[in-house]
Design a protein around this motif. Sequence first.
Motif, PDB file in Angstrom:
ATOM      1  N   HIS A 215      60.870  43.493  71.065  1.00  0.00           N
ATOM      2  CA  HIS A 215      60.215  44.239  70.076  1.00  0.00           C
ATOM      3  C   HIS A 215      60.933  45.347  69.831  1.00  0.00           C
ATOM      4  CE1 HIS A 215      56.605  41.965  71.105  1.00  0.00           C
ATOM      5  NE2 HIS A 215      57.005  41.667  72.110  1.00  0.00           N
ATOM      6  N   LEU A 277      57.625  46.237  66.094  1.00  0.00           N
ATOM      7  CA  LEU A 277      57.353  44.917  65.677  1.00  0.00           C
ATOM      8  C   LEU A 277      57.265  43.798  66.307  1.00  0.00           C
ATOM      9  CD1 LEU A 277      60.634  45.162  63.250  1.00  0.00           C
ATOM     10  CD2 LEU A 277      58.593  45.882  62.587  1.00  0.00           C
ATOM     11  N   SER A 278      56.509  42.722  65.942  1.00  0.00           N
ATOM     12  CA  SER A 278      56.297  41.632  66.864  1.00  0.00           C
ATOM     13  C   SER A 278      57.618  41.147  66.989  1.00  0.00           C
ATOM     14  CB  SER A 278      55.365  40.434  66.043  1.00  0.00           C
ATOM     15  OG  SER A 278      56.274  39.983  64.900  1.00  0.00           O
ATOM     16  N   HIS A 279      57.559  40.092  68.096  1.00  0.00           N
ATOM     17  CA  HIS A 279      58.620  39.343  68.475  1.00  0.00           C
ATOM     18  C   HIS A 279      59.446  38.741  67.228  1.00  0.00           C
ATOM     19  CE1 HIS A 279      61.530  37.089  71.124  1.00  0.00           C
ATOM     20  NE2 HIS A 279      61.008  36.006  70.617  1.00  0.00           N
ATOM     21  N   GLU A 280      58.929  37.819  66.567  1.00  0.00           N
ATOM     22  CA  GLU A 280      59.316  37.284  65.410  1.00  0.00           C
ATOM     23  C   GLU A 280      59.975  38.231  64.321  1.00  0.00           C
ATOM     24  OE1 GLU A 280      56.292  36.892  66.758  1.00  0.00           O
ATOM     25  OE2 GLU A 280      56.808  34.786  67.704  1.00  0.00           O
ATOM     26  N   GLU A 281      58.923  39.278  64.341  1.00  0.00           N
ATOM     27  CA  GLU A 281      59.685  40.360  63.205  1.00  0.00           C
ATOM     28  C   GLU A 281      60.635  41.037  63.618  1.00  0.00           C
ATOM     29  OE1 GLU A 281      55.443  41.657  61.247  1.00  0.00           O
ATOM     30  OE2 GLU A 281      55.934  42.793  63.135  1.00  0.00           O
ATOM     31  N   SER A 282      60.913  41.201  64.850  1.00  0.00           N
ATOM     32  CA  SER A 282      61.964  41.768  65.496  1.00  0.00           C
ATOM     33  C   SER A 282      63.328  40.996  65.549  1.00  0.00           C
ATOM     34  CB  SER A 282      61.669  42.161  66.975  1.00  0.00           C
ATOM     35  OG  SER A 282      60.641  43.139  67.177  1.00  0.00           O
ATOM     36  N   GLU A 284      63.834  38.935  62.994  1.00  0.00           N
ATOM     37  CA  GLU A 284      64.360  39.051  61.660  1.00  0.00           C
ATOM     38  C   GLU A 284      64.900  40.575  61.448  1.00  0.00           C
ATOM     39  OE1 GLU A 284      60.786  38.267  59.387  1.00  0.00           O
ATOM     40  OE2 GLU A 284      60.485  36.310  59.939  1.00  0.00           O
ATOM     41  N   TYR A 285      64.428  41.591  62.012  1.00  0.00           N
ATOM     42  CA  TYR A 285      65.201  42.796  61.668  1.00  0.00           C
ATOM     43  C   TYR A 285      66.501  42.989  62.371  1.00  0.00           C
ATOM     44  CZ  TYR A 285      64.517  47.718  61.108  1.00  0.00           C
ATOM     45  OH  TYR A 285      64.788  49.188  60.527  1.00  0.00           O
ATOM     46  N   GLU A 288      68.740  41.344  60.168  1.00  0.00           N
ATOM     47  CA  GLU A 288      69.004  42.110  58.955  1.00  0.00           C
ATOM     48  C   GLU A 288      70.051  42.985  59.393  1.00  0.00           C
ATOM     49  OE1 GLU A 288      65.056  43.617  57.805  1.00  0.00           O
ATOM     50  OE2 GLU A 288      64.589  41.501  57.179  1.00  0.00           O
TER      51      GLU A 288
END
Length: 297
Positions: A215, A277-282, A284-285, A288
């Motif tokens: 996260h 951020l959520s695990h999935e969003e993290s 992705e981050y 990036e």
Amino acid sequence: MRYGPAVRRRKLGAELRRQRELTGMTSRQAADAVGWHQSKVSRIETGSSGAKPADVTRLLDAYRVSDPELRALLGALCGADSTGPGDGRSGSRRGWWYAYRDLLPSAYLDFISLESEASRSRTLETTVVPGLLQTPAYARAVTRAALGDPPERQVEELVRVRMARQSVLRRPRPLELCAILDEAVLRHEVGGPEVMAGQLGHLLDTGRLPHVRLHVLPFTRGNHIGITGPFVIFSFPRIADLDVVVLDHLTSSLYLERKEDLRAYGAAFTTLRAHALSHEESLEYIAEVAADRDRTR
């Protein structure tokens, strides 16, 4: 004589006392049951002298504890473990880290032994990637920065220890790791562009393991309780009272075991994860950030 690191001795003693009290025995009655002096039972329960594996077995027999998982855990806490890289969590040999006892400070040995027996780890990091998620090159750079200008042999031995620790993520029943990373962890230039590129890629690979959750706390989320500094919460199978919070300092580590401390840090971790951020969003981050670094190299 003391057996096992101090934190493990205290945890073991507290649980043995709880098991004795569940039977209704006094410490004197327990001592009579196993043929010891009462002071030995007291020293074990307070963690002042620790216990050999055979001592723990005799006490558990006297308390009629038949649960094999509980017996294995308590046996491991007294040092009856064979936790080499990739092994299970119980056995009869010393932990692999024993070979490094002359190199590592006692606080680090305590930390490794707890990590090896834990079933879950919750960690907040504000400046560097957690040790369990580091690449060898990143660990090498962090070690050099932390120690100034150490001999190369010492650096390599410490990196070897850090890599060996990561076996807890690959054992048959792996450690469940939940890591909250301040964005600074991803942005700090540790070891140069190539090292960071490899480290970010490794974070993505490890973050896809089913027992690892990452996260990220972006800078845009503002101030949060995490600015108080990094910490780790170790949890153990079945026995919540064995949980411990570890705070790292420059020259030592502080272990918090009081229930109020555990509640406070557990609540802080929950709050931080809600802000992150959520695990999935993290993932992705992180991808990036890695892509941005590639474009600017």
